[in-house]
Structure formats: C-alpha cells, structure tokens
Design an enzyme around this catalytic site. Sequence first.
Site, PDB file in Angstrom:
ATOM      1  N   ASN A 208       0.120   3.945 -12.641  1.00  0.00           N
ATOM      2  CA  ASN A 208       0.668   3.021 -13.645  1.00  0.00           C
ATOM      3  C   ASN A 208      -0.135   3.160 -14.939  1.00  0.00           C
ATOM      4  OD1 ASN A 208      -1.641   1.042 -13.582  1.00  0.00           O
ATOM      5  ND2 ASN A 208      -0.994   0.974 -11.438  1.00  0.00           N
ATOM      6  N   ASP A 277       1.519  -1.279  -5.273  1.00  0.00           N
ATOM      7  CA  ASP A 277       2.023  -2.085  -4.152  1.00  0.00           C
ATOM      8  C   ASP A 277       2.623  -1.198  -3.068  1.00  0.00           C
ATOM      9  OD1 ASP A 277       1.419  -4.633  -5.193  1.00  0.00           O
ATOM     10  OD2 ASP A 277       3.121  -4.505  -6.555  1.00  0.00           O
ATOM     11  N   LYS A 287       2.033  21.634  -1.670  1.00  0.00           N
ATOM     12  CA  LYS A 287       2.864  21.229  -2.812  1.00  0.00           C
ATOM     13  C   LYS A 287       4.348  21.247  -2.417  1.00  0.00           C
ATOM     14  CE  LYS A 287       4.139  22.698  -7.391  1.00  0.00           C
ATOM     15  NZ  LYS A 287       4.217  23.852  -8.271  1.00  0.00           N
ATOM     16  N   PHE A 322      -5.202 -11.394 -11.467  1.00  0.00           N
ATOM     17  CA  PHE A 322      -4.492 -11.163 -12.719  1.00  0.00           C
ATOM     18  C   PHE A 322      -3.000 -11.075 -12.427  1.00  0.00           C
ATOM     19  CE2 PHE A 322      -7.164 -10.225 -16.461  1.00  0.00           C
ATOM     20  CZ  PHE A 322      -8.383 -10.521 -15.888  1.00  0.00           C
ATOM     21  N   LYS A 336       1.722 -16.731  -7.650  1.00  0.00           N
ATOM     22  CA  LYS A 336       0.672 -15.855  -7.100  1.00  0.00           C
ATOM     23  C   LYS A 336      -0.593 -16.655  -6.765  1.00  0.00           C
ATOM     24  CE  LYS A 336       2.526 -11.829  -9.289  1.00  0.00           C
ATOM     25  NZ  LYS A 336       2.546 -10.849 -10.346  1.00  0.00           N
ATOM     26  N   LYS A 340      -1.646 -16.372  -2.881  1.00  0.00           N
ATOM     27  CA  LYS A 340      -2.831 -15.568  -2.575  1.00  0.00           C
ATOM     28  C   LYS A 340      -4.098 -16.414  -2.399  1.00  0.00           C
ATOM     29  CE  LYS A 340      -0.795 -11.551  -4.850  1.00  0.00           C
ATOM     30  NZ  LYS A 340      -1.036 -10.163  -5.219  1.00  0.00           N
TER      31      LYS A 340
HETATM   32  N1  CTP Z   1      -3.279  -7.047  -6.150  1.00  0.00           N
HETATM   33  C1  CTP Z   1      -4.017  -6.725  -5.025  1.00  0.00           C
HETATM   34  N2  CTP Z   1      -3.532  -5.794  -4.149  1.00  0.00           N
HETATM   35  C2  CTP Z   1      -2.346  -5.197  -4.342  1.00  0.00           C
HETATM   36  C3  CTP Z   1      -1.585  -5.530  -5.505  1.00  0.00           C
HETATM   37  C4  CTP Z   1      -2.085  -6.456  -6.382  1.00  0.00           C
HETATM   38  O1  CTP Z   1      -5.103  -7.269  -4.819  1.00  0.00           O
HETATM   39  N3  CTP Z   1      -1.897  -4.297  -3.493  1.00  0.00           N
HETATM   40  C5  CTP Z   1      -3.845  -8.038  -7.071  1.00  0.00           C
HETATM   41  C6  CTP Z   1      -3.996  -7.545  -8.498  1.00  0.00           C
HETATM   42  O2  CTP Z   1      -5.258  -6.947  -8.700  1.00  0.00           O
HETATM   43  C7  CTP Z   1      -3.857  -8.827  -9.297  1.00  0.00           C
HETATM   44  C8  CTP Z   1      -2.923  -9.677  -8.444  1.00  0.00           C
HETATM   45  O3  CTP Z   1      -2.967  -9.108  -7.129  1.00  0.00           O
HETATM   46  O4  CTP Z   1      -5.076  -9.508  -9.410  1.00  0.00           O
HETATM   47  C9  CTP Z   1      -1.498  -9.720  -8.896  1.00  0.00           C
HETATM   48  O5  CTP Z   1      -0.996  -8.430  -9.009  1.00  0.00           O
HETATM   49  P1  CTP Z   1       0.518  -8.134  -9.386  1.00  0.00           P
HETATM   50  O6  CTP Z   1       0.820  -6.712  -9.187  1.00  0.00           O
HETATM   51  O7  CTP Z   1       0.821  -8.740 -10.733  1.00  0.00           O
HETATM   52  O8  CTP Z   1       1.264  -9.016  -8.370  1.00  0.00           O
HETATM   53  P2  CTP Z   1       1.870  -8.722  -6.973  1.00  0.00           P
HETATM   54  O9  CTP Z   1       1.311  -9.715  -6.034  1.00  0.00           O
HETATM   55  O10 CTP Z   1       1.739  -7.299  -6.616  1.00  0.00           O
HETATM   56  O11 CTP Z   1       3.383  -9.128  -7.210  1.00  0.00           O
HETATM   57  P3  CTP Z   1       4.555  -8.391  -8.016  1.00  0.00           P
HETATM   58  O12 CTP Z   1       4.177  -6.944  -8.098  1.00  0.00           O
HETATM   59  O13 CTP Z   1       5.723  -8.659  -7.153  1.00  0.00           O
HETATM   60  O14 CTP Z   1       4.617  -9.070  -9.338  1.00  0.00           O
END
Ligand code: CTP
Length: 393
Positions: A208, A277, A287, A322, A336, A340
Amino acid sequence: MEKKCIVVGVCGGIAAYKICSLVSSLKKRGHEVHVLMTKEAESFVGPLTFQTLSGQRVVLDMMSIDYEPDVHHISLARKADCFVIAPATANVIAKVAHGIADDMLTTTFLAADCEKLLVPAMNTYMLENPVTQDNIALCRKYGMHILESASGYLACGDTGKGRMPEASVILDAVESLLEKDRYLSGRNVLVTAGPTREDIDPVRYITNHSSGKMGYALARAARNAGAKVVLVTGCVNIEEPVNVEMVHVTSAAEMAQAVLERSQEQDAIIMAAAIADYTPKEKADQKLKKGDGELYIELERTTDILLELGKRKKEGQVLIGFAMETENLLANAAGKLAKKNADYIVANSIADAGAGFGVDTNVVTIISKEGEKSLGLLSKDETAEKILSYCLK
Ligand code: CTP
C-alpha cells in the site's frame, strides 16, 4: 519542542559542507544557532555561509583582530543548551577528551556545561586506531554523547566506517538530547510503522502507499519524551532514528510475530503501520509466467494485530490504533475502538488537504471513550508529540 540555543563547532574535514544543511534545519526548527569554526574548517566552508544560515556572527579564532572583549566563549558556553562538534576530527576528539583548550572552539567547549554531542567523521583507519577509540571512550566517560559514524565511500577513496551521518540524523540526535519533559521516562513503548509487503511470487508483492513517516515521528517523539522505544517497521525510505531499537519486517505475518512476542513488556503500543488485511494464500516459489487468460490470486486474512493485542491487553497498558478512512471517518474509527478494545484510535481522512500518504503534515482526530479531540493541520512531528501527550501524559 521548546526553542533552544545550539552551538555548532565545525572542524576541518570534507564533511563540513554537510553542516550548512544542519545549521539551516536547526534554524528552521526555531532554534538559536551559533557556529564556531576552527581555522582548518575555514578552508572547507566560508564563514559567511554559516553566518548567513545562522543569522549570527560566526566565531572564528580567539586571536583575531576583531575579537570582542566580551569573553565571548564564556557567554556562549553559558547560553548553550547543546554543543555539537561536527565533523569531529580525530584531532578535536583527542583534545576534548583531555581538556585541551587551544582555540576558540575547544575553549568554549571546555567552558560549556550542557549536552555535548560529538559526530566523528574521518578515515576508517584513523577512526579504528586504538588511540582514537580510547579517546572516544574517554569522551563517553565524561558524559559526552557520540553519534555513530556511518559506513560507505569516504572522500579519501577508502570505503568503510567514518562517514559523517546526514544532517537529518544529526538534527534528530540533537533534538533527542534537548527534550527535557521526559514524561515517558522508564516506560516501554512499541511503535509500528510503514506498509507490509505480501509476496505473490519471488518478484511481485501486494502493498500500500504508506510512507511510514507518521510512525517514525511517533517513535522519535516517544524517545524524546524519555521512553525506551522499539520501532517495528515495514520497508520504508526514512533515516533510522537514533536511540531507538529497530526491528525490520516485511510481511504482515512477520509484523504480527515481532509485535506479539514483545507485547507483554510494553506500557504502550502504537499501531501506526498499514498492515495488509489479506495475503496471497499460495506464494509461488518461481516467478509466475503469464498465460492467455485472466489470473486470479486467492487471498486469505492476515492476523489483525491490534485485535489480538486488545484481547491480551494487560493492566495499565495503553493501546493506540490508527484508522485511515475515505468515508464516515468518525463512525468507522469509533467502531474500530470498540471492536479492537483499543484505548485510542487516531483517525484521519485521506480526503483532507495536508493529510495522508507521503506528505509531511497530517490532520487527525483522536477518538476514545471520553470523546473526540481534533488536532488540526500540523506537521507529522507535531502531530506525534500531541498524540503522545494526549494519550500517555
Ligand atoms: N491493523 C492491525 N492488523 C491488521 C490490520 C490493521 O493491527 N492486520 C491495525 C492498524 O495498524 C491500525 C488499525 O488496525 O492501527 C486499523 O487499521 P485499518 O486498516 O484502518 O482497519 P481494519 O481493522 O483493517 O478495517 P478496514 O480495513 O475494514 O477499514
């Protein structure tokens, strides 16, 4: 941070040219900067350059004809909050280790009672000479701080240790010495930063746009506030902060392992990393070759690290997550927070001008059970300082 008086002593070495950028950065950060030069330094950079950049009279040799009888070295020594010698040659290190004061720079240095930082820069063999190493050890014993030399190509043609770190690294080291409000002293803080990379095959990956800047700013700010900081970082292109334990990871799985195995020792964990995620279910050993049709890659969920941390949160531990959103910022972030079991969610919208990937500013709102706190448009460094003082002070 509060504005301070910084004296920069410049010695005769080719790295002296990099000090122009240091003086300029210190000035931009609002500090009062005074430059002292040895005679040899004047052969590398003209005093007028430093005078223009610092906005202060450059102090040269003690015996010069326009020397003002205001015992300048003593007044400057009394005023200084931090005295940096950069580049610090083998010669000046030897002198300050033994209290030799035979020019304006070393005299002022000896008279100063403030944080002192030496930035050695010299040929590898000179640096590795046991005499120099003993002198450096002696300087440490007297409470001076030494910034590790970098390795690489040296102006003399050799390759090895002895390069002066970049001005940004010296600036970081100076500011880490100056911060006096050490409200995180004795506390362990883990910060994650940057993107993860999920391999598809040996040459391709999913990632990303995260630059890691916000996480690095948080690690520096926590260190400045006195915390013992571990920074678990994905692949980024940022100078490593000094006095921070670095843990380099690539994938979400590596990040999960690095964070979870350290989580119980932490008083606070700040999850600023942009963790994937999903990751490819199969990672091809070779490859992938293109075919005629479409390609489908099956993805599976990665560990949600913050969710895991929330489940195993220990008494008194603070969890900060975040949330970067494109819509429904506050509602999504509040969701969140609850899901969490975090104490704070720092929410930002990439739609806001000055927020988001790669830029040096951010616009965030901190969400907790107590409500919302908007910080407005700030540099990422200022945002980091405000997040920490709001959540951890
Ligand atoms: N985070 C994490 N582990 C993951 C994905 C995200 O610990 N596999 C943490 C990020 O570091 C951030 C928080 O979760 O502090 C929120 O991340 P974000 O990607 O915005 O939220 P998600 O819970 O993944 O939800 P979505 O992608 O559906 O918005």
